[in-house]
Design an enzyme around this catalytic site. Structure first.
Site, mmCIF file in Angstrom:
data_model
loop_
_atom_site.group_PDB
_atom_site.id
_atom_site.type_symbol
_atom_site.label_atom_id
_atom_site.label_comp_id
_atom_site.label_asym_id
_atom_site.label_seq_id
_atom_site.Cartn_x
_atom_site.Cartn_y
_atom_site.Cartn_z
ATOM 1 N N ARG A 81 4.394 5.451 1.804
ATOM 2 C CA ARG A 81 4.311 4.293 2.832
ATOM 3 C C ARG A 81 5.687 3.837 3.382
ATOM 4 N NH1 ARG A 81 -0.057 6.003 3.080
ATOM 5 N NH2 ARG A 81 -2.115 5.168 2.735
ATOM 6 N N GLU A 113 -0.628 -4.806 -5.825
ATOM 7 C CA GLU A 113 0.197 -4.290 -7.312
ATOM 8 C C GLU A 113 0.649 -3.168 -7.101
ATOM 9 O OE1 GLU A 113 -2.911 -3.293 -6.300
ATOM 10 O OE2 GLU A 113 -3.484 -1.535 -7.490
ATOM 11 N N ASP A 114 0.564 -2.256 -6.252
ATOM 12 C CA ASP A 114 0.957 -1.004 -5.943
ATOM 13 C C ASP A 114 2.290 -1.055 -5.206
ATOM 14 O OD1 ASP A 114 -0.243 -1.776 -3.560
ATOM 15 O OD2 ASP A 114 -1.156 0.262 -3.409
#
Ligand SMILES: *[C@@H]1O[C@H](CO)[C@@H](O)[C@H](O)[C@H]1NC(C)=O
Length: 326
Positions: A188, A253-254
């Protein structure tokens, strides 16, 4: 002769410039490449690439393997499917299931999993299966420190995606050459949002943006290798305000893990090429408003760190046994 060649080249360059995108240039190159491959089918079989693709020589397998850290939530069928698949991967040392459901795992589920692990593991290696049972339902659970871990590295994975073992082992070998780095399959990107002239605002972008620009700055923990030390750093050293934010918003959280590793290393993660098989239906990312929430997380975390630790890159690790053209 020379002149005509030159002018032809200028025309072609002009045409490409007019189209104006490196991606399209790439597509054109791929078309030409595929034609070449089709024409030279004999050459490739002569060189025997097929013979080697997909099986690492024994000696290159490390003695220490990796731990599968799998996050699941009320989807026992998917859990059974993915565990029985990964149990057959040769580098797997142990399996940790992050369990946050109110009821503990049933006896029959535990028995079933132990059975398929024994059945599918290669060469009767012993793979340890452990449930990490959590009272509180928080997304931070998936990054809790694991005591007595046999391996140095975890392969963090969601219960609804499956990678072929060769792909997993390749990513593992990439991680071994960069053990402080996050190595994985789902990249991402964050962009600096210049829309209001404010240099300190960021936007989170998904797969299309990464594909279009070939650039990324995060690897999502739904499919990534990282050193186990980051688990303890996430729980014990990362500012608790970030963990609280993750629990409260039930998201990101990622991204928090990407920030943590980037802040510790000052370097970008590594994206590994691999085919993903999704076995579940819809996840959180298909819900509405996902993008805005993720953008908020990126900005909030950057403010918490007092700077933007994420580093962009366009490096992509590809298994050279599977690439056609040098
Ligand atoms: C970022 O890394 C620095 C240097 O390693 C460290 O001192 C700092 O605490 C880290 N920041 C956060 C928010 O974890």
């Amino acid at each position: 002769m020379r002149t005509s060649l030159f002018s032809r080249r200028t025309i072609r360059q002009g045409a490409v410039l007019a189209v104006g995108s490196a991606k399209i240039k790439l597509l054109l190159a791929c078309c030409i490449l595929f034609t070449l491959i089709a024409l030279s089918g004999r050459t490739t079989s002569f060189m025997g690439w097929k013979q080697y693709a997909g099986s690492l020589p024994r000696s290159s397998l490390p003695r220490k393997g990796y731990t599968l850290l799998i996050n699941t939530w009320k989807r026992n069928d998917l859990l059974k499917q993915s565990i029985s698949h990964y149990a057959s991967c040769p580098g797997l040392d142990s399996i940790h299931i992050v369990w946050s459901e109110p009821d503990p795992p049933s006896e029959s589920l535990i028995n079933f999993l132990n059975h398929v692990i024994k059945l599918n593991s290669k060469h009767h290696r012993e793979i340890v299966l452990k449930f990490d049972i959590n009272k509180e339902d928080s997304l931070n659970n998936r990054f809790k420190e694991i005591k007595d871990l046999k391996s140095d590295v975890v392969f963090s994975i969601d219960d609804d995606i499956i990678f072929p073992c060769t792909t997993v082992e390749f990513a593992f070998s990439v991680w071994q050459s960069a053990p402080d780095t996050m190595v994985g399959f789902v990249p991402r990107i964050h962009w600096i949002d210049k829309s209001n002239g404010n240099q300190d605002k960021y936007t989170y972008s998904g797969w299309w943006s990464v594909w279009w620009t070939g650039t990324y700055s995060m690897i999502l923990s739904k499919a990534a290798f990282f050193h186990k030390k980051y688990l303890s750093m996430y729980t014990n050293e990362m500012p608790s305000s970030i963990r609280e934010y993750v629990t409260k918003n039930r998201n990101c959280e990622d991204i928090a893990m990407s920030f943590l590793v980037a802040n510790a290393t000052g370097a970008p993660p590594i994206w590994v090429k691999g085919s993903i098989f999704e076995i579940g239906s819809t996840g959180i990312s298909s819900l509405g408003g996902h993008h805005e929430k993720r953008t908020q997380c990126v900005n909030w975390f950057a403010a918490e760190y007092g700077r933007m630790p994420l580093v962009s890159t366009s490096v992509k690790a590809v298994d050279s046994r599977c690439s056609w053209f040098w």
